[in-house]
Design an enzyme around this catalytic site. Structure first.
Site, PDB file in Angstrom:
ATOM      1  N   LYS A   1       0.810  -1.217   0.000  1.00 33.60           N
ATOM      2  CA  LYS A   1       0.000   0.000   0.000  1.00 33.60           C
ATOM      3  C   LYS A   1       0.846   1.271   0.000  1.00 33.60           C
ATOM      4  O   LYS A   1       0.462   2.274  -0.611  1.00 33.60           O
ATOM      5  CB  LYS A   1      -0.924   0.020   1.211  1.00 33.60           C
ATOM      6  CG  LYS A   1      -2.058  -0.999   1.141  1.00 33.60           C
ATOM      7  CD  LYS A   1      -3.000  -0.813   2.327  1.00 33.60           C
ATOM      8  CE  LYS A   1      -3.815  -2.047   2.627  1.00 33.60           C
ATOM      9  NZ  LYS A   1      -4.857  -2.368   1.678  1.00 33.60           N
TER      10      LYS A   1
ATOM     11  N   ASN B   1      -6.931  -3.350  -7.005  1.00 31.60           N
ATOM     12  CA  ASN B   1      -7.036  -4.796  -7.075  1.00 31.60           C
ATOM     13  C   ASN B   1      -6.757  -5.202  -8.513  1.00 31.60           C
ATOM     14  O   ASN B   1      -7.502  -4.833  -9.419  1.00 31.60           O
ATOM     15  CB  ASN B   1      -8.410  -5.278  -6.613  1.00 31.60           C
ATOM     16  CG  ASN B   1      -8.610  -5.030  -5.128  1.00 31.60           C
ATOM     17  OD1 ASN B   1      -7.667  -5.127  -4.332  1.00 31.60           O
ATOM     18  ND2 ASN B   1      -9.813  -4.675  -4.734  1.00 31.60           N
TER      19      ASN B   1
ATOM     20  N   GLU C   1      -2.749   7.308   7.791  1.00 31.67           N
ATOM     21  CA  GLU C   1      -3.471   8.231   6.912  1.00 31.67           C
ATOM     22  C   GLU C   1      -4.678   8.835   7.607  1.00 31.67           C
ATOM     23  O   GLU C   1      -5.147   8.358   8.642  1.00 31.67           O
ATOM     24  CB  GLU C   1      -3.853   7.554   5.587  1.00 31.67           C
ATOM     25  CG  GLU C   1      -4.786   6.371   5.719  1.00 31.67           C
ATOM     26  CD  GLU C   1      -5.086   5.706   4.384  1.00 31.67           C
ATOM     27  OE1 GLU C   1      -4.180   5.581   3.538  1.00 31.67           O
ATOM     28  OE2 GLU C   1      -6.245   5.317   4.187  1.00 31.67           O
TER      29      GLU C   1
ATOM     30  N   GLU D   1      -6.433   1.719  -2.890  1.00 30.94           N
ATOM     31  CA  GLU D   1      -5.597   0.622  -3.382  1.00 30.94           C
ATOM     32  C   GLU D   1      -6.127   0.172  -4.735  1.00 30.94           C
ATOM     33  O   GLU D   1      -7.214   0.558  -5.149  1.00 30.94           O
ATOM     34  CB  GLU D   1      -5.592  -0.554  -2.398  1.00 30.94           C
ATOM     35  CG  GLU D   1      -6.930  -1.240  -2.242  1.00 30.94           C
ATOM     36  CD  GLU D   1      -6.822  -2.585  -1.526  1.00 30.94           C
ATOM     37  OE1 GLU D   1      -5.709  -3.102  -1.367  1.00 30.94           O
ATOM     38  OE2 GLU D   1      -7.876  -3.138  -1.165  1.00 30.94           O
TER      39      GLU D   1
ATOM     40  N   HIS E   1     -15.163  -4.188   7.109  1.00 29.44           N
ATOM     41  CA  HIS E   1     -14.388  -3.944   5.889  1.00 29.44           C
ATOM     42  C   HIS E   1     -14.595  -5.000   4.815  1.00 29.44           C
ATOM     43  O   HIS E   1     -13.806  -5.103   3.889  1.00 29.44           O
ATOM     44  CB  HIS E   1     -12.888  -3.797   6.205  1.00 29.44           C
ATOM     45  CG  HIS E   1     -12.607  -2.812   7.302  1.00 29.44           C
ATOM     46  ND1 HIS E   1     -12.911  -1.469   7.183  1.00 29.44           N
ATOM     47  CD2 HIS E   1     -12.102  -2.971   8.537  1.00 29.44           C
ATOM     48  CE1 HIS E   1     -12.586  -0.860   8.304  1.00 29.44           C
ATOM     49  NE2 HIS E   1     -12.102  -1.748   9.150  1.00 29.44           N
TER      50      HIS E   1
ATOM     51  N   ARG F   1      -7.077  -7.598 -10.629  1.00 28.86           N
ATOM     52  CA  ARG F   1      -7.783  -8.837 -11.004  1.00 28.86           C
ATOM     53  C   ARG F   1      -9.229  -8.499 -11.293  1.00 28.86           C
ATOM     54  O   ARG F   1      -9.645  -7.361 -11.144  1.00 28.86           O
ATOM     55  CB  ARG F   1      -7.720  -9.817  -9.842  1.00 28.86           C
ATOM     56  CG  ARG F   1      -8.280  -9.170  -8.568  1.00 28.86           C
ATOM     57  CD  ARG F   1      -8.427 -10.135  -7.420  1.00 28.86           C
ATOM     58  NE  ARG F   1      -8.530  -9.456  -6.150  1.00 28.86           N
ATOM     59  CZ  ARG F   1      -9.653  -9.031  -5.584  1.00 28.86           C
ATOM     60  NH1 ARG F   1     -10.801  -9.177  -6.210  1.00 28.86           N
ATOM     61  NH2 ARG F   1      -9.633  -8.448  -4.412  1.00 28.86           N
TER      62      ARG F   1
ATOM     63  N   GLU G   1      -9.700   1.329  -6.146  1.00 24.14           N
ATOM     64  CA  GLU G   1     -10.595   1.626  -5.032  1.00 24.14           C
ATOM     65  C   GLU G   1     -10.299   3.027  -4.499  1.00 24.14           C
ATOM     66  O   GLU G   1      -9.150   3.341  -4.179  1.00 24.14           O
ATOM     67  CB  GLU G   1     -10.409   0.598  -3.905  1.00 24.14           C
ATOM     68  CG  GLU G   1     -10.836  -0.810  -4.306  1.00 24.14           C
ATOM     69  CD  GLU G   1     -10.862  -1.800  -3.137  1.00 24.14           C
ATOM     70  OE1 GLU G   1     -11.563  -2.808  -3.246  1.00 24.14           O
ATOM     71  OE2 GLU G   1     -10.190  -1.555  -2.112  1.00 24.14           O
TER      72      GLU G   1
HETATM   73  P1  ADP Z   1     -13.390  -7.826  -4.144  1.00 22.77           P
HETATM   74  O1  ADP Z   1     -12.180  -7.146  -3.567  1.00 22.77           O
HETATM   75  O2  ADP Z   1     -13.169  -8.514  -5.451  1.00 22.77           O
HETATM   76  O3  ADP Z   1     -14.603  -7.021  -4.090  1.00 22.77           O
HETATM   77  P2  ADP Z   1     -13.236  -9.494  -1.891  1.00 22.77           P
HETATM   78  O4  ADP Z   1     -11.927  -8.873  -1.575  1.00 22.77           O
HETATM   79  O5  ADP Z   1     -14.325  -9.491  -0.893  1.00 22.77           O
HETATM   80  O6  ADP Z   1     -13.808  -8.978  -3.229  1.00 22.77           O
HETATM   81  O7  ADP Z   1     -13.068 -10.996  -2.337  1.00 22.77           O
HETATM   82  C1  ADP Z   1     -11.910 -11.550  -2.854  1.00 22.77           C
HETATM   83  C2  ADP Z   1     -11.585 -12.642  -1.898  1.00 22.77           C
HETATM   84  O8  ADP Z   1     -12.444 -13.763  -2.093  1.00 22.77           O
HETATM   85  C3  ADP Z   1     -10.260 -13.217  -2.054  1.00 22.77           C
HETATM   86  O9  ADP Z   1      -9.262 -12.409  -1.550  1.00 22.77           O
HETATM   87  C4  ADP Z   1     -10.419 -14.508  -1.280  1.00 22.77           C
HETATM   88  O10 ADP Z   1     -10.284 -14.321   0.094  1.00 22.77           O
HETATM   89  C5  ADP Z   1     -11.833 -14.907  -1.569  1.00 22.77           C
HETATM   90  N1  ADP Z   1     -11.869 -16.000  -2.559  1.00 22.77           N
HETATM   91  C6  ADP Z   1     -10.847 -16.523  -3.215  1.00 22.77           C
HETATM   92  N2  ADP Z   1     -11.211 -17.457  -4.054  1.00 22.77           N
HETATM   93  C7  ADP Z   1     -12.513 -17.582  -3.926  1.00 22.77           C
HETATM   94  C8  ADP Z   1     -13.482 -18.406  -4.562  1.00 22.77           C
HETATM   95  N3  ADP Z   1     -13.177 -19.265  -5.513  1.00 22.77           N
HETATM   96  N4  ADP Z   1     -14.765 -18.264  -4.216  1.00 22.77           N
HETATM   97  C9  ADP Z   1     -15.103 -17.369  -3.296  1.00 22.77           C
HETATM   98  N5  ADP Z   1     -14.226 -16.567  -2.678  1.00 22.77           N
HETATM   99  C10 ADP Z   1     -12.941 -16.663  -2.981  1.00 22.77           C
HETATM  100  P1  ADP Z   2      -7.902  -3.873   2.353  1.00 23.71           P
HETATM  101  O1  ADP Z   2      -6.629  -4.164   1.655  1.00 23.71           O
HETATM  102  O2  ADP Z   2      -8.005  -4.565   3.654  1.00 23.71           O
HETATM  103  O3  ADP Z   2      -9.092  -4.022   1.427  1.00 23.71           O
HETATM  104  P2  ADP Z   2      -8.306  -0.997   2.104  1.00 23.71           P
HETATM  105  O4  ADP Z   2      -7.197  -0.003   2.172  1.00 23.71           O
HETATM  106  O5  ADP Z   2      -8.914  -1.263   0.781  1.00 23.71           O
HETATM  107  O6  ADP Z   2      -7.798  -2.344   2.774  1.00 23.71           O
HETATM  108  O7  ADP Z   2      -9.433  -0.544   3.136  1.00 23.71           O
HETATM  109  C1  ADP Z   2     -10.524  -1.381   3.455  1.00 23.71           C
HETATM  110  C2  ADP Z   2     -11.734  -0.563   3.872  1.00 23.71           C
HETATM  111  O8  ADP Z   2     -11.417   0.295   4.995  1.00 23.71           O
HETATM  112  C3  ADP Z   2     -12.265   0.388   2.824  1.00 23.71           C
HETATM  113  O9  ADP Z   2     -13.166  -0.236   1.928  1.00 23.71           O
HETATM  114  C4  ADP Z   2     -12.941   1.461   3.663  1.00 23.71           C
HETATM  115  O10 ADP Z   2     -14.216   1.029   4.067  1.00 23.71           O
HETATM  116  C5  ADP Z   2     -12.053   1.554   4.896  1.00 23.71           C
HETATM  117  N1  ADP Z   2     -11.030   2.626   4.786  1.00 23.71           N
HETATM  118  C6  ADP Z   2      -9.805   2.499   4.253  1.00 23.71           C
HETATM  119  N2  ADP Z   2      -9.106   3.656   4.285  1.00 23.71           N
HETATM  120  C7  ADP Z   2      -9.904   4.564   4.885  1.00 23.71           C
HETATM  121  C8  ADP Z   2      -9.757   5.967   5.256  1.00 23.71           C
HETATM  122  N3  ADP Z   2      -8.632   6.624   5.028  1.00 23.71           N
HETATM  123  N4  ADP Z   2     -10.799   6.558   5.866  1.00 23.71           N
HETATM  124  C9  ADP Z   2     -11.945   5.890   6.130  1.00 23.71           C
HETATM  125  N5  ADP Z   2     -12.136   4.589   5.826  1.00 23.71           N
HETATM  126  C10 ADP Z   2     -11.138   3.918   5.214  1.00 23.71           C
HETATM  127 MG    MG Z   3      -9.675  -2.979  -0.379  1.00 22.59          MG
END
Ligand code: ADP
Ligand code: ADP
Ligand code: MG
Length: 661
Positions: free
Chosen positions: A116, A295, A200, A293, A235, A297, A275
């Site tokens: 990150k 993703n 942050e 961040e 989250h 994929r 995101e």
């Molecule tokens: P996104 O970030 O795509 O909105 P999530 O982060 O909630 O969704 O989901 C992605 C996560 O789903 C993966 O990091 C993993 O933990 C989980 N996952 C991995 N493979 C599978 C699978 N085949 N079916 C359901 N969940 C999976």
């Molecule tokens: P992860 O890798 O666990 O998905 P993220 O950085 O995407 O971590 O953060 C996950 C969630 O945390 C976000 O979807 C949001 O709901 C919350 N979040 C992250 N950063 C902030 C921020 N600076 N202020 C408020 N909420 C945050």
């Molecule tokens: Mg995230």
């Protein structure tokens, strides 16, 4: 180019990718663990290869086994789905070194977004707005505290290697900083082997708005608009929608441009998601969103984007992997209507959303709206009869609804969930339906705190409708379907009956005994004694008359359990077994493992006095930690499970001394 593709995943996403690949005329190869030998994705594919035992570390994460399967079947490309190896740059390099095509971004782009702090620095350089904060190398506690002061409280400390909401701490005031820092560092070290953090600004009224991007290998990059994923629990996304409610055109254009810039800056190819966190306190603004961040994929929630664009994102992924140019340019893309996705999980909302397991004795989705193309879509990786096991994600399906307006899409999703029936495991169906009835959500007032604030109301127990116990009794007595050729008294064994016209059916609901007396009104027709609620059986099933309404309903009996489905809720009853009850009364009480897993911590000792609700053990299962608490005040008699030991569903972990009274 390739004409056969291997899908290095399982469940709904593997089935999803196979479906498109087949439509495109490609041959498909599934890989599977022992637990998945008969899974949906295996059935759908042209060929399937076993890659190892059930644990993911020995199957779906095994790079060499997957490459070997590709070699053996002559697959020319690998699609990673999401999760598992999808964001592992070493996997991408191994795939390419084997002379195969990876359906996804180059390893270098995944690496650029992997941590990150580095990702934020890179984005800052590219001119993408990032959340104000400190994301440097320095990790000195005093210096970080000064940075927090400079940023201004509240702040968020994040493990730079974090994911899935782990290694994050919200700090409201300076006095709490040192402790929170230690906590985030410890979690980062334990979960990701990296204690480094960044600090942050915590955005108040935060909304999670993400942009779907797509890039080809010819330098074209477009965005496919936004998704709002603000409905989160710890989250984790629960319901997603597109477009974001209240999104002004200028803000959409600004976010889209920033996302395209971000993808360009790292030489991205394929489908990706940027995101952003947005400050929703005064509506979405051009200067009110920041990069969180990327993703690298396909995202779980991609179907809502497909619904509003009419495009198949997996098809685009495969075309890009083949070296084709993106099928459309930015100005050829548009938004049609509104879409929602709800994630249906086997989990128990009443027990802190504990993941659940079980055989899906029943799994019925609403019949797809047959007279309207694609209004409701169900992406399921399991069928009726399949099991939800502790080895993998407990997702059952994604239910997606599309409509001309937000309101219409929402109503369709609610109707679809209300018509969904799951038996054999608990699910979050009732919670999802409650969310769709939430007034603020209906008005588009979403932020990431919504679920947390209203959790109590969203998980509140509904009052049992009058017809539910009647249907349960009917099904328990085997009277919900016409008598088979068998001895009609078989079905009634164990029930007290006084003549053929009245039966008393004993049931248990959440441990509480409930006796229903049914009076026969005619062939296949019964009413509950002393009530107006009646049920009759006809060729189409069961028709209920209750409270002046007449409607159809369904119930089913599986073993000693009966389930009644009513408007998105599943009411489960036990048929009491006198023998089992006697046995249970004789045994002691204590803590039983709610699912198979690893005993990560055991805090209890024999002789220790404990209070009801006191955390006594931590069980690690389904990629999560579950705290198990004392069911009552008492004294620990014996600790039966050691820290570090593997336990099965139903194992007794510790016993409490019998209560004196
Ligand atoms: P996104 O970030 O795509 O909105 P999530 O982060 O909630 O969704 O989901 C992605 C996560 O789903 C993966 O990091 C993993 O933990 C989980 N996952 C991995 N493979 C599978 C699978 N085949 N079916 C359901 N969940 C999976
Ligand atoms: P992860 O890798 O666990 O998905 P993220 O950085 O995407 O971590 O953060 C996950 C969630 O945390 C976000 O979807 C949001 O709901 C919350 N979040 C992250 N950063 C902030 C921020 N600076 N202020 C408020 N909420 C945050
Ligand atoms: Mg995230």
């Amino acid at each position: 180019m390739f004409d056969k593709i291997l899908i290095a995943n399982r469940g709904e996403i593997a089935a999803r990718v196979i479906t498109t690949a087949r439509r495109m005329g490609l041959k498909t190869v599934a890989v599977h663990s022992d637990a998945d030998a008969n899974a949906v994705h295996v059935k759908l594919a042209d060929e399937a290869v076993r890659i190892g035992p059930a644990p993911v570390g020995e199957s779906y994460l095994k790079i060499d086994a997957i490459l070997e399967a590709a070699k053996r079947t002559g697959a020319g490309a690998i699609h990673p789905g999401y999760g598992f190896l999808s964001e592992n740059p070493d996997f991408v390099e191994a795939v390419e070194a084997a002379g195969l095509v990876f359906v996804g971004p180059p390893a270098s782009a995944i690496r650029a977004m992997g941590l990150k702090d580095a990702a934020k620095k890179r984005m800052e350089e590219a001119g993408v707005p990032v959340v104000p904060g400190y994301h440097g190398e320095g990790q000195d506690a005093k210096m970080l505290a000064e940075e927090a002061e400079r940023i201004g409280y509240p702040v968020l400390i994040k493990a730079r290697a974090g994911g899935g909401g782990k290694g994050m701490r919200l700090v409201e005031r300076a006095a709490d900083f040192a402790d929170a820092l230690e906590g985030a560092q410890a979690e980062g070290r334990a979960s990701f082997g990296d204690p480094a953090v960044l600090v942050e600004k915590f955005i108040t009224s935060p909304r999670h708005v993400e942009i779907q991007v797509f890039a080809d290998s010819h330098g074209n990059v477009v965005h496919l608009f936004e998704r709002d994923c603000s409905l989160q629990r710890r989250h984790q996304k629960v319901i997603e929608e597109a477009p974001a409610p209240g999104m002004p055109d200028n803000v959409r254009a600004a976010m889209g441009a920033a996302a395209v810039e971000a993808a360009r800056a790292i030489g991205y190819v394929g489908a990706g998601t940027i995101e952003f966190i947005a400050d929703g306190s005064e509506g979405l603004r051009e200067d009110g969103f920041w990069f969180m961040e990327m993703n690298t994929r396909l995202q779980v929630e991609h179907p809502v984007t497909e619904a509003i664009t009419g495009l198949d994102l997996v098809e685009w992924q495969i075309r890009v992997a083949r070296g084709e140019e993106l099928p459309l340019k930015q100005d050829e893309l548009g938004i049609d209507g509104h879409a929602f996705e709800a994630r249906l999980y086997a989990e128990d909302a009443d027990r802190g959303f504990l993941p659940a397991t079980g055989r899906l004795e029943r799994l019925r989705f609403p019949e797809a709206a047959r007279f309207e193309l694609g209004a409701v879509r169900v992406d399921a990786g399991v069928r009726e009869g399949d099991a939800i096991t502790p080895h993998y994600d407990p997702m059952i399906a994604k239910v997606i609804a599309h409509g001309a307006t937000r309101q219409e899409a929402m109503a369709r999703l609610l109707a679809a969930l209300e018509a969904t029936q799951v038996g054999g495991t608990v699910t979050n169906l009732g919670f999802l339906a409650a969310l769709l009835r939430h007034e603020g959500f209906a008005n588009g007032e979403v932020d990431t705190g919504l679920i947390g604030r209203d959790l109590e109301a969203l998980t509140a127990k509904a009052e049992m409708p009058a017809h539910v116990p009647v249907l349960a009794a009917l099904a328990a007595a085997g009277l919900d379907h016409p008598p088979a050729a068998q001895d009609p008294w078989d079905a009634l064994r164990g029930f007290r009956h006084w003549g053929a016209s009245e039966i008393h059916v004993p049931l248990l609901h959440e441990g509480e005994p409930l006796e229903v007396a049914l009076v026969k009104d005619g062939p296949g027709s019964w009413h509950r004694e002393g009530s107006e609620t009646a049920v009759s059986r006809d060729a189409n099933g069961l028709a209920v008359t209750s409270g002046g309404r007449r409607f159809r309903a369904e119930a089913a009996k599986h073993g000693h359990r009966v389930t009644v489905w009513d408007a998105g809720r599943a009411w489960v009853f036990e048929i009491p077994d006198p023998l089992a009850a006697a046995e249970a009364a004789g045994g002691g009480d204590g803590i039983v493992a709610p699912m198979p897993g690893l005993v990560k911590r055991m805090r209890a000792e024999a002789g220790q006095t404990v209070e009801k609700g006191q955390p006594l053990a931590i069980l690690e299962a389904m990629k999560m930690e579950h705290t198990l608490t004392a069911p009552r005040d008492g004294v620990v008699a014996e600790v039966l499970a050691k820290e570090g030991s593997q336990v099965s569903d139903g194992d007794l972990l510790l016993t409490l001394e019998p209560q004196d009274d």
